[in-house]
Scaffold this motif. Sequence first.
Motif, mmCIF file in Angstrom:
data_model
loop_
_atom_site.group_PDB
_atom_site.id
_atom_site.type_symbol
_atom_site.label_atom_id
_atom_site.label_comp_id
_atom_site.label_asym_id
_atom_site.label_seq_id
_atom_site.Cartn_x
_atom_site.Cartn_y
_atom_site.Cartn_z
ATOM 1 N N TYR A 29 45.704 38.353 39.244
ATOM 2 C CA TYR A 29 46.000 38.553 40.669
ATOM 3 C C TYR A 29 47.002 39.677 40.872
ATOM 4 C CZ TYR A 29 47.631 37.313 45.398
ATOM 5 O OH TYR A 29 47.979 37.337 46.728
ATOM 6 N N LEU A 33 46.388 43.433 42.540
ATOM 7 C CA LEU A 33 47.149 43.898 43.696
ATOM 8 C C LEU A 33 47.936 45.161 43.368
ATOM 9 C CD1 LEU A 33 46.253 41.273 44.984
ATOM 10 C CD2 LEU A 33 48.590 40.935 45.802
ATOM 11 N N LEU A 42 46.249 48.313 49.835
ATOM 12 C CA LEU A 42 46.665 46.913 49.860
ATOM 13 C C LEU A 42 46.800 46.408 51.288
ATOM 14 C CD1 LEU A 42 47.349 44.645 47.884
ATOM 15 C CD2 LEU A 42 49.752 45.285 48.080
ATOM 16 N N GLY A 46 44.430 43.497 53.257
ATOM 17 C CA GLY A 46 45.000 42.303 53.880
ATOM 18 C C GLY A 46 44.508 42.132 55.303
ATOM 19 N N TRP A 93 47.883 36.356 57.737
ATOM 20 C CA TRP A 93 47.457 37.516 56.950
ATOM 21 C C TRP A 93 47.790 38.813 57.675
ATOM 22 C CZ3 TRP A 93 45.905 38.479 52.148
ATOM 23 C CH2 TRP A 93 45.501 37.414 51.346
ATOM 24 N N TRP A 98 49.660 40.237 51.984
ATOM 25 C CA TRP A 98 49.285 39.497 50.777
ATOM 26 C C TRP A 98 50.378 38.528 50.361
ATOM 27 C CZ3 TRP A 98 44.655 39.352 48.355
ATOM 28 C CH2 TRP A 98 43.709 40.285 48.779
ATOM 29 N N SER A 104 47.996 32.231 47.462
ATOM 30 C CA SER A 104 46.628 32.730 47.518
ATOM 31 C C SER A 104 45.640 31.697 46.974
ATOM 32 C CB SER A 104 46.516 34.035 46.729
ATOM 33 O OG SER A 104 45.185 34.504 46.702
ATOM 34 N N TYR A 141 36.630 38.100 48.472
ATOM 35 C CA TYR A 141 38.073 37.951 48.280
ATOM 36 C C TYR A 141 38.402 37.663 46.816
ATOM 37 C CZ TYR A 141 42.795 36.024 48.698
ATOM 38 O OH TYR A 141 44.132 35.779 48.538
ATOM 39 N N ALA A 145 40.702 39.911 44.374
ATOM 40 C CA ALA A 145 42.062 39.463 44.077
ATOM 41 C C ALA A 145 42.210 38.671 42.787
ATOM 42 C CB ALA A 145 42.599 38.629 45.246
#
Length: 424
Positions: A29, A33, A42, A46, A93, A98, A104, A141, A145
Amino acid sequence: MADGSGSAPGPDAPPPGPVGRSRGRRSMYRQNLAVAEAKRILRSTGRFVALSCLLLAAGSVLLMYTPGGPTGTAARIATGVVAAAAVVAAALWWVRGWPRERTSVAFVLAAEVGHGIVLFCCADPVVSLLAATWFFLLGDYLTFAHGRRALVAHCVWVKANLLFYGVRALLEPGADVPFVVFLVVGLTATLIVTRLFGQVFSDALRSDSARSAELAHRDPMTQLLNRRGLEAAAPRVFAQARSERAVIAVFLVDIDRFKVVNDRHGHDAGDAVLRLLAARLDASVRKYGLVARTGGEEFVVLDRVHADGIASMAERLRAVSHHPDDPVPVTVSVGAVGLAGDDFPSADPGVLLTNLIIRADTAMYAAKQRGGDQVVLDLPRTAALERTDGGATMARSPDEIFDSVMAARSGRDRRAERRPDQGS
C-alpha cells in the motif's frame, strides 16, 4: 543498526546493501502510494475514489426505484444506510485524501460488505447480478492501492456473489437459462479476469517505475541516497519532527584532505574510503534518519534528535569516521545545525532543506579552517567551547560562524580554499 548511542562498525564493516540501509520493508500500500505521489497523481486519484463512492450511493438509491430492486421496509432501510455511508465516505475522501493503511483496509471491507448487503436486498437475483457490476470500482481501487493479494481475495468474494445469485436466478420459475449463464460468464470476465490481467500489467509497470526511481535516488558507489533522493525523503522527516515537536538536525560531514588520499593511495583506495565511511555513517543514524552522499567526499545526515543531543551526535559522527586499523586512516570535519519543530517555517521542504545544508556547510568549513577533525555547531545563541576526546566541538552563533568564514576566505573561491593540497 545503531540507536543513536551504539559503537561504530569496525574497519572491515561492509558497505550498505544494494539499496542502502534497510529502513523496514514498506507495505504494498505504501509503496503504491509513494509511486503515485512521485507521479503527482495521488491527490487526483483520491478525488476519483470520492466520486466512485458517490456513484455507489447513487446506484444504491436508484436500485430502490428499480423493479426487482430492494423491497420491504428492512431492505430499503438497509440500502439507504449503505448509500448514506457511501456519501460520508466520499466526503472524507474528498477532504482528507488517502488514509492510513489500516483505515484503507477497513474502507475496503466496509465497501465489500455494504455492496453485498445491497445485492442481497434485491428481490430479483438477475437485478443482483446486474448490480454486481459496481464491484468493478472496488477492483480498480485494490489494483491501484493494495496489490495482488487483496485483489485475489476480492475476486473470490465477487465470484461467490455471482455464483450465489446465478444459482438463485436459475432456480426461479421460468428462468432464462442461457441468458443467466451468459450473464454470469460475462460478469466473471469483466469483474475478475480483466481485473487480474490489469493487476499483472500494473505490477509490471510499477516495478519498473519503482526500480527507476530507486536508481535515480541512489549514489551508485555507496548506495546511499544522492541529493535528489535526500530531497525526496526529507519532507517525511520534517513532517515527523513537526508533529512530534522534535528538533531536526542536519550534519554535513566532509573528509579532510581527501585529495591526498587519492594522490598517495590511488583512486581505488579513495573509493574504498568513501564506501567504508558511508557504511559507518549509515550505521550511526537511527532507523528513520537519512544519510546521503551529496558530493565527492561530502555526506549529509538528517535526523530527529533531542534538543541537547546535537553536539553528541555530531561528535559521534566525527569519531566513527576514524579507526586506527583502517587501511587508509582519514578524519572528517563536521558542521551541524538544528531547528526545533516549533520553529519550522511554512516554506517549501526543499527550500528548508537547502537552507539548513548551507548553514551546516558553513559550519563545516569553519571546522576545516581550524585544522579539521573537529565539529562546529550552528546554534541560535553563543555557547561555550566544549572539548571532547580526540576533537573539539565548537558551538557558536550563525553570525559568528559566517563572519569568521568570510574573513578566512578573503574573497577566494570556497572550493579552492578547501583543496586538500592546501592543508584544509
